[in-house]
Motif scaffolding. Structure first.
Motif, short mmCIF file in Angstrom:
data_model
loop_
_atom_site.label_atom_id
_atom_site.label_comp_id
_atom_site.label_asym_id
_atom_site.label_seq_id
_atom_site.Cartn_x
_atom_site.Cartn_y
_atom_site.Cartn_z
N LEU A 176 -3.84 -15.63 -0.11
CA LEU A 176 -4.00 -17.09 0.02
C LEU A 176 -4.31 -17.51 1.45
N ASN A 177 -3.90 -16.71 2.43
CA ASN A 177 -4.11 -17.08 3.83
C ASN A 177 -5.24 -16.29 4.49
N GLY A 178 -5.97 -15.52 3.70
CA GLY A 178 -7.12 -14.80 4.23
C GLY A 178 -6.78 -13.69 5.20
N LEU A 179 -5.60 -13.09 5.06
CA LEU A 179 -5.19 -12.00 5.94
C LEU A 179 -5.64 -10.66 5.37
N ASP A 180 -5.59 -9.63 6.20
CA ASP A 180 -5.97 -8.29 5.77
C ASP A 180 -4.85 -7.73 4.88
N ILE A 181 -5.10 -7.67 3.58
CA ILE A 181 -4.08 -7.25 2.62
C ILE A 181 -3.64 -5.81 2.88
N SER A 182 -4.58 -4.96 3.30
CA SER A 182 -4.26 -3.55 3.49
C SER A 182 -3.26 -3.33 4.62
N LEU A 183 -3.10 -4.30 5.50
CA LEU A 183 -2.15 -4.18 6.60
C LEU A 183 -0.84 -4.90 6.33
N THR A 184 -0.90 -5.98 5.57
CA THR A 184 0.30 -6.81 5.37
C THR A 184 1.15 -6.38 4.19
N VAL A 185 0.57 -5.70 3.20
CA VAL A 185 1.37 -5.22 2.06
C VAL A 185 2.05 -3.92 2.49
N SER A 186 3.27 -4.05 2.99
CA SER A 186 3.96 -2.89 3.56
C SER A 186 5.44 -2.86 3.22
N GLY A 187 5.91 -3.76 2.34
CA GLY A 187 7.33 -3.79 2.02
C GLY A 187 8.15 -4.04 3.27
N SER A 188 9.23 -3.27 3.42
CA SER A 188 10.03 -3.35 4.65
C SER A 188 9.68 -2.22 5.61
N PHE A 189 8.63 -1.43 5.26
CA PHE A 189 8.30 -0.24 6.04
C PHE A 189 7.48 -0.55 7.28
N ARG A 190 6.84 -1.73 7.30
CA ARG A 190 5.97 -2.15 8.41
C ARG A 190 4.80 -1.20 8.59
N HIS A 191 4.49 -0.46 7.55
CA HIS A 191 3.31 0.42 7.55
C HIS A 191 2.88 0.59 6.10
N SER A 192 1.67 0.14 5.80
CA SER A 192 1.21 0.11 4.40
C SER A 192 1.08 1.51 3.81
N GLY A 193 0.67 2.49 4.60
CA GLY A 193 0.52 3.85 4.08
C GLY A 193 1.84 4.45 3.64
N ILE A 194 2.88 4.30 4.46
CA ILE A 194 4.20 4.82 4.11
C ILE A 194 4.76 4.07 2.90
N PHE A 195 4.48 2.77 2.82
CA PHE A 195 4.93 1.97 1.67
C PHE A 195 4.32 2.49 0.38
N SER A 196 3.03 2.80 0.40
CA SER A 196 2.36 3.29 -0.81
C SER A 196 2.91 4.66 -1.22
N ILE A 197 3.23 5.51 -0.23
CA ILE A 197 3.81 6.82 -0.53
C ILE A 197 5.18 6.65 -1.18
N TYR A 198 5.95 5.70 -0.68
CA TYR A 198 7.27 5.41 -1.26
C TYR A 198 7.13 4.96 -2.71
N LEU A 199 6.21 4.03 -2.97
CA LEU A 199 6.02 3.52 -4.33
C LEU A 199 5.62 4.64 -5.29
N ALA A 200 4.65 5.45 -4.87
CA ALA A 200 4.13 6.50 -5.75
C ALA A 200 5.15 7.61 -5.97
N SER A 201 5.88 7.97 -4.92
CA SER A 201 6.83 9.09 -5.01
C SER A 201 8.06 8.74 -5.83
N PHE A 202 8.48 7.49 -5.79
CA PHE A 202 9.71 7.10 -6.48
C PHE A 202 9.49 6.82 -7.97
N LEU A 203 8.24 6.78 -8.41
CA LEU A 203 7.94 6.47 -9.81
C LEU A 203 8.68 7.35 -10.81
#
Length: 594
Positions: free
Chosen positions: A150-177
């Motif tokens: 909604l605010n035109g920000l870079d989604i790939s950088l801001t979607v990071s959970g509490s990890f403050r890093h989007s790559g580590i956040f995605s690894i957490y999501l995929a690994s915990f499935l």
């Protein structure tokens, strides 16, 4: 009183789960990484609560004289014995510092036996809290996604959970499935239920939003695990097995190729880092460069490569080289820091875990092993072991895997004298950890206040910096901040000392630039020239090192060298256009005309 407390009662389970939830929340919010903290005293809150959570349960565990131990348990015990010896050795040598990573690992691993104790008394009590944390991360990821959109920000950088890093956040999501779907308390029978399909689709959306290739790859593997029964049944009944297997291989190859192609510069940059890291390993193959060796020496190795290579490959790598503090491969980092001996110890650990997998017959326990495997796989392409939350998930998996019946278990009876000795050692260790963490908390709180009051009371703040430097001298972020502050307020001789010391501990491009400018300010021009030249080779696509060298030559009126550097600046290819680069080029052009 502790002996009369029941973990099997409903109130007991809820109380313990609430306490564990608090521990995990503090870890997620305040401790995204296990080290390299800035002026954030809140990182120590997780340590204090972890200790408060673990000690009472450890005492209950020790009150039981009959123990069932295995190699994983003994590994954790040996870690704490090593920690006690390490602390005593440091005190004997007048060194009162603990490595930040070692401190974090201590407060994470101290929860291992409490986890096992809780699992033994209520199998799902611990994992339910981890699942709740996972679901909260999904909600947080959704909020970040829609807010960014909604605010035109870079989604790939801001979607990071509490990890403050989007790559580590995605690894957490995929690994915990695997754990999330196999251990959820109210899970539906079919993986094909509407709710499960929605949840899997939503997690896929978040993983795609992060643009993490590793996360997407792990997500696909997790899907194979979750649908393995249906996939196996489909292949066993199909008359076209060869065609289906061929199609699967082609699809997998295409997926991996596409993931690499999506970010070719990123892939090329990693290959370059790995190439230099292996070169560092061959220089010290047995014991490595020591703890923190990569951070201290990698940029020097990168500079050496560019000084000695003028080939087309070197030119190609110039555009992707960067100032890095991690090889983006945890096993390679262990190889660089600790050599063959470090990898050998890690290999033994993985071998022990693999042995436990052969004794797993419960589907739920197998999901923990699979999550553990996914995390270990991710460490080949990310700094996974630097994430506190992922380390806690690793601990959860180890606790569940080692809690089951196995031929690897050893049953022992501990007499009262040994129990008393263990309790004494536990008291000493916990007291030392608590005291040290409290000292660090107070020093970090004063550091934060000094930063906040620097503009209004600079002299008082600088005095505080000096007073707490003994407590925080081991932390690179503090030394860098202290050195920059001294430089900004004209205390150049002192900033030289700070940055010289930091140069031998933790090297970044910024450290090199401030060291060079500090040398220049105290008129040590030869040293400044050397530092700026080294910095320009460390990250050759950056304009600022050559620009500082250009200004240095102008200050000492060596116009011939200044003109040569100016020509290099004006002909340098631009990696990323910015106002800073345009400003540097314009200023260089004006000074050339003069």
């Amino acid at each position: 009183m502790l002996n009369n407390f029941s973990f099997t009662s409903k109130k007991g389970v809820v109380l313990i789960q609430a306490f564990l939830f608090l521990v995990l929340v503090l870890a997620c919010l305040n401790n995204p990484l296990i080290s390299q903290w800035s002026a954030l005293p809140n990182v120590y809150l997780f340590f204090f609560i972890s200790l408060l959570f673990s000690v009472p349960i450890l005492i209950l565990e020790l009150n039981d004289s009959k123990k069932r131990l295995n190699l994983i348990d003994l590994g954790v015990v040996f870690f704490f014995l090593f920690l006690i010896i390490h602390i005593i050795w440091n005190i004997g040598n007048g060194n009162l510092f603990l490595n930040d990573s070692l401190l974090s690992l201590s407060f994470i691993l101290i929860m291992y036996f409490p986890f096992k104790y809780l699992i033994k008394h209520n199998y799902s009590s611990v994992v339910q809290v981890f699942i709740l944390i996972f679901d909260i991360h999904l909600i947080l990821g959704a909020v970040q996604f829609f807010y960014s959109y909604l605010n035109g920000l870079d989604i790939s950088l801001t979607v990071s959970g509490s990890f403050r890093h989007s790559g580590i956040f995605s690894i957490y999501l995929a690994s915990f499935l695997p754990i999330r779907f196999n251990m959820a308390k109210n899970k539906l029978d079919s993986i094909f239920s509407y709710w499960n399909i929605f949840l899997l689709s939503f997690i896929l959306l978040l993983v795609l939003a992060t643009q993490s290739r590793a996360g997407l790859f792990l997500y696909c593997i997790s899907l194979i695990f979750l649908f393995r029964t249906y996939i196996k049944s489909f292949y066993s009944k199909s008359r076209y097995k060869v065609i289906l297997l061929t199609a699967t291989i082609i699809f997998s190859t295409a997926l991996i190729t596409t993931l690499i192609y999506l970010k070719v510069p990123s892939a090329l940059g990693r290959l370059f880092i790995w190439q230099n890291s292996f070169e560092m390993f061959w220089q010290k193959p047995i014991l490595g460069w020591g703890s923190g060796g990569f951070e201290k020496s990698y940029l020097d190795q990168q500079a050496t490569y560019f000084k000695n290579n003028l080939s087309s490959d070197a030119y190609k790598y110039k555009m992707v080289a960067d100032s890095v503090s991690s090889p983006l491969n945890e096993y390679l980092k262990i190889l660089v820091d600790h050599g063959i001996m470090g990898i050998f110890c890690l290999a033994i650990t993985i071998r022990i875990i693999w042995k436990f997998s052969k004794n797993i017959h419960n589907k739920n326990e197998y999901s923990f092993f699979f999550t553990l495997t996914l995390i270990l796989l991710s460490a080949f392409v990310y700094f996974t072991f630097q994430s506190t939350t992922i380390f806690l998930v690793l601990l959860l998996c180890l606790a569940y895997i080692s809690s089951g019946e196995s031929e690897l278990n050893l049953y022992v009876t501990i007499n009262k004298s040994v129990t008393l000795l263990i309790k004494g050692l536990l008291f000493i260790l916990c007291s030392l950890l608590f005291y040290y963490s409290l000292e660090q908390y107070n020093a970090t709180a004063r550091w934060k206040k000094a930063i906040n009051h620097m503009e209004s009371h600079p002299e008082i703040s600088l005095k505080v910096y000096k007073e707490i430097s003994n407590e925080l001298n081991h932390r690179p972020a503090f030394n860098y901040n202290y050195g920059v502050t001294l430089f900004q307020y004209g205390r150049y001789p002192e900033s030289v000392k700070i940055f010289e010391d930091l140069r031998n501990k933790f090297v970044t491009l910024d450290v090199m630039l401030y060291l060079g400018k500090s040398y220049q300010a105290v008129k040590q021009y030869n040293n400044a020239e050397k530092i700026f030249k080294d910095a320009s080779f460390m990250v050759p696509n950056r304009f600022i090192p050559k620009y500082n060298l250009f200004r240095l030559y102008h200050e000492i009126k060596d116009f011939k060298k200044a003109d040569a550097v100016a020509q290099e600046i004006l002909t340098m290819p631009v990696k990323i256009s910015s106002n800073e680069v345009d400003s540097i080029k314009n200023e260089v052009k004006k000074m050339l005309i003069k």
